[in-house]
Enzyme design. Structure first.
Site, PDB file in Angstrom:
ATOM      1  N   TYR A  10     -12.320  13.425  -6.217  1.00  0.00           N
ATOM      2  CA  TYR A  10     -11.733  12.788  -6.890  1.00  0.00           C
ATOM      3  C   TYR A  10     -10.760  13.762  -7.673  1.00  0.00           C
ATOM      4  O   TYR A  10     -10.018  13.746  -8.402  1.00  0.00           O
ATOM      5  CB  TYR A  10     -12.329  11.703  -7.995  1.00  0.00           C
ATOM      6  N   SER A  61      -6.981  13.051 -15.654  1.00  0.00           N
ATOM      7  CA  SER A  61      -7.658  12.673 -15.945  1.00  0.00           C
ATOM      8  C   SER A  61      -8.382  14.236 -17.200  1.00  0.00           C
ATOM      9  O   SER A  61      -8.425  14.663 -16.214  1.00  0.00           O
ATOM     10  CB  SER A  61      -9.303  12.706 -15.033  1.00  0.00           C
ATOM     11  N   LYS A  91      -6.770  15.128  -8.607  1.00  0.00           N
ATOM     12  CA  LYS A  91      -5.985  14.580 -10.067  1.00  0.00           C
ATOM     13  C   LYS A  91      -5.275  16.586  -9.848  1.00  0.00           C
ATOM     14  O   LYS A  91      -4.471  16.580 -10.208  1.00  0.00           O
ATOM     15  CB  LYS A  91      -7.121  14.741 -10.902  1.00  0.00           C
ATOM     16  N   ASP A 104       0.886  -1.100  -0.403  1.00  0.00           N
ATOM     17  CA  ASP A 104       0.038  -0.153  -0.244  1.00  0.00           C
ATOM     18  C   ASP A 104       0.905   1.117   0.144  1.00  0.00           C
ATOM     19  O   ASP A 104       1.818   1.717   0.822  1.00  0.00           O
ATOM     20  CB  ASP A 104      -1.283  -0.397   1.070  1.00  0.00           C
TER      21      ASP A 104
HETATM   22  N1  UFG Z   1     -24.068   7.281 -18.219  1.00  0.00           N
HETATM   23  C1  UFG Z   1     -25.742   7.323 -18.552  1.00  0.00           C
HETATM   24  N2  UFG Z   1     -26.107   6.410 -18.168  1.00  0.00           N
HETATM   25  C2  UFG Z   1     -25.105   5.769 -16.661  1.00  0.00           C
HETATM   26  C3  UFG Z   1     -23.462   5.567 -16.764  1.00  0.00           C
HETATM   27  C4  UFG Z   1     -22.911   6.708 -17.339  1.00  0.00           C
HETATM   28  O1  UFG Z   1     -25.955   7.629 -19.076  1.00  0.00           O
HETATM   29  O2  UFG Z   1     -25.589   4.562 -16.296  1.00  0.00           O
HETATM   30  C5  UFG Z   1     -23.598   8.226 -19.354  1.00  0.00           C
HETATM   31  C6  UFG Z   1     -22.795   9.812 -18.720  1.00  0.00           C
HETATM   32  O3  UFG Z   1     -24.571  10.716 -17.893  1.00  0.00           O
HETATM   33  C7  UFG Z   1     -22.285  10.070 -19.517  1.00  0.00           C
HETATM   34  C8  UFG Z   1     -21.035   9.341 -20.291  1.00  0.00           C
HETATM   35  O4  UFG Z   1     -21.975   8.231 -20.076  1.00  0.00           O
HETATM   36  O5  UFG Z   1     -22.613  11.175 -19.730  1.00  0.00           O
HETATM   37  C9  UFG Z   1     -19.744   9.440 -19.922  1.00  0.00           C
HETATM   38  O6  UFG Z   1     -20.178   8.296 -18.187  1.00  0.00           O
HETATM   39  P1  UFG Z   1     -19.200   7.423 -17.265  1.00  0.00           P
HETATM   40  O7  UFG Z   1     -20.042   7.403 -15.901  1.00  0.00           O
HETATM   41  O8  UFG Z   1     -18.674   6.510 -18.128  1.00  0.00           O
HETATM   42  O9  UFG Z   1     -17.698   8.700 -17.656  1.00  0.00           O
HETATM   43  P2  UFG Z   1     -18.160  10.262 -16.902  1.00  0.00           P
HETATM   44  O10 UFG Z   1     -17.631  10.620 -18.102  1.00  0.00           O
HETATM   45  O11 UFG Z   1     -18.663  10.850 -16.222  1.00  0.00           O
HETATM   46  O12 UFG Z   1     -16.356   9.790 -16.294  1.00  0.00           O
HETATM   47  C10 UFG Z   1     -15.383   9.809 -16.887  1.00  0.00           C
HETATM   48  C11 UFG Z   1     -14.388   8.718 -15.887  1.00  0.00           C
HETATM   49  C12 UFG Z   1     -14.491  10.242 -14.148  1.00  0.00           C
HETATM   50  C13 UFG Z   1     -13.595  10.866 -14.793  1.00  0.00           C
HETATM   51  C14 UFG Z   1     -14.335  12.215 -15.743  1.00  0.00           C
HETATM   52  C15 UFG Z   1     -13.439  12.853 -16.810  1.00  0.00           C
HETATM   53  O13 UFG Z   1     -14.668   7.709 -14.881  1.00  0.00           O
HETATM   54  O14 UFG Z   1     -13.118   8.901 -13.690  1.00  0.00           O
HETATM   55  O15 UFG Z   1     -14.270  10.954 -16.856  1.00  0.00           O
HETATM   56  O16 UFG Z   1     -14.796  13.532 -17.044  1.00  0.00           O
HETATM   57  F1  UFG Z   1     -13.336  11.738 -14.059  1.00  0.00           F
END
Ligand code: UFG
Length: 344
Positions: A151, A126, A155, A59
């Site tokens: 989070y 990120s 970063k 860790d």
């Molecule tokens: N989404 C849905 N339904 C779901 C999950 C996601 O509609 O069940 C949509 C979200 O609203 C978003 C897109 O799918 O528009 C992508 O969502 P993710 O959760 O896969 O990814 P994010 O863009 O929200 O987050 C990712 C990483 C994070 C990082 C972020 C930076 O997971 O660690 O990008 O923008 F911080």
């Protein structure tokens, strides 16, 4: 051949990077506390590459144990630091866990670099640090917006720590890689993403829904200012992403950096909506997906995608795999997880 310490090397992106590094003949020391990964990932890595990385279950919050890795491996040439907590929602609930884990781990590695004379580090950053960008595609010099989650803030702080540290030392170099949305799995289906519990991210939620584990996918909002109303992201194949790390390590070891702290966007350069992802998934896998449009998710941004020209030109790297191929790999991996669970 150089020996690379990969923290978080049994995790999702880390394991794919280890495969690429071993494929280039590099020696790898994985340091991981297995807090969000499984030891069996090492079997997958061995089965793909025919090689075994060293593995240290440590860790990085433990300073002494961290230093111990460098005592044991005095010939480490560079570090790739993946190990971090990464769930946006969880970070809102447990901010101190996020600050403690993500900041201390980096600080201990930087201390060890000084003591044990390791000159190079690649950091997992990120695109979350851009927030909702003013201009698209977003370039590396875009202003960083106030983070919307602890989070995201870790970063930003880690990048600040790295930048400040690089000013105070000579002869060392850091590359921060800002990932957009990594998806998919290794084409062999021997390694991939292993989400614990209900997935937060879109693609694992889609594959689990298609596999019958979840009733339907919730689409978080169809009223965004985008062509089909759903939010837009830059989805990048995890193997393409992993390859960029090999390029970054090469750049550091060959002394090609233009400054001691460099930043690269890693994406495809293409914005894709949630509805487009669903359509591509259905086409690529012949699966029908149940979904419902629900309200927007708090903290989500409308659209973000990368300007990748700096990474293309300077790292000599480009995302190559198409979206359907990538979604197929995610689906093959989901099937593999299911069949492994049945056997257990
Ligand atoms: N989404 C849905 N339904 C779901 C999950 C996601 O509609 O069940 C949509 C979200 O609203 C978003 C897109 O799918 O528009 C992508 O969502 P993710 O959760 O896969 O990814 P994010 O863009 O929200 O987050 C990712 C990483 C994070 C990082 C972020 C930076 O997971 O660690 O990008 O923008 F911080």
């Amino acid at each position: 051949m150089p020996k690379i310490l990969v923290s978080g090397g049994t995790g999702y992106i880390g394991s794919h990077a280890v495969v690429e590094l071993l494929g280039k003949g590099m020696e790898v020391v994985i340091v991981d506390n297995l807090s969000n990964s499984e030891i069996e990932v090492l079997d997958g890595i061995k089965s793909i590459t025919g090689k075994s990385p060293h593995f240290e279950e440590v860790d990085l919050k433990d300073r002494k144990a961290t230093y111990g890795v460098f005592e044991k491996h005095p010939d480490i040439s560079a570090i790739i630091h993946f190990a971090a907590y990464k769930a946006v929602g969880e970070s809102v609930e447990k901010p101190l866990d996020y600050y403690e884990n993500n900041l201390l781990s980096l600080i201990h590695l930087l201390e060890a670099m000084k003591i044990y004379k390791v000159d190079h580090l690649v950091f997992s950053s990120s695109c979350t640090i851009y927030g909702e960008p003013d201009h698209l595609p977003v370039t590396e010099d875009a202003p960083l917006k106030k983070a919307t989650s602890p989070y995201g803030n870790t970063k930003q702080i880690c990048e600040d720590i790295l930048q400040d540290t690089m000013k105070s030392v000579e002869g060392k170099g850091v590359i921060s890689l800002r990932y957009f949305n990594p998806i998919g799995a290794h084409p062999s289906a021997k390694i991939g993403e292993l989400p614990l519990g209900v997935p937060n991210n879109l693609v694992p939620f889609i594959t689990q829904t298609a596999a019958g584990l979840r009733e339907y996918l919730s689409i978080f909002g169809d009223d965004y200012n985008t062509p089909d109303g759903s939010a837009i992201r830059d989805y990048i194949n995890v193997v393409d992403l992993a390859k960029a790390h090999v390029r970054a390590i090469g750049r550091l070891l060959e002394g090609k950096q233009k400054s001691s702290f460099e930043v690269f966007n890693l994406g495809t350069g293409r914005g894709v909506s949630v509805f487009e992802i669903i359509k591509s998934f259905e086409k690529a896998t012949n699966q029908k997906l149940n979904y419902k449009v629900v309200g927007r998710r708090e903290g989500d941004i409308e659209k973000v995608y990368a300007d990748t020209s700096f990474a293309n030109a300077e790292l000599g790297w480009k995302a190559e795999k198409g979206l359907e191929e990538t979604l197929q790999s995610a689906w093959r991996w989901e099937m593999k997880i299911r069949s492994n669970k049945m056997k257990k």
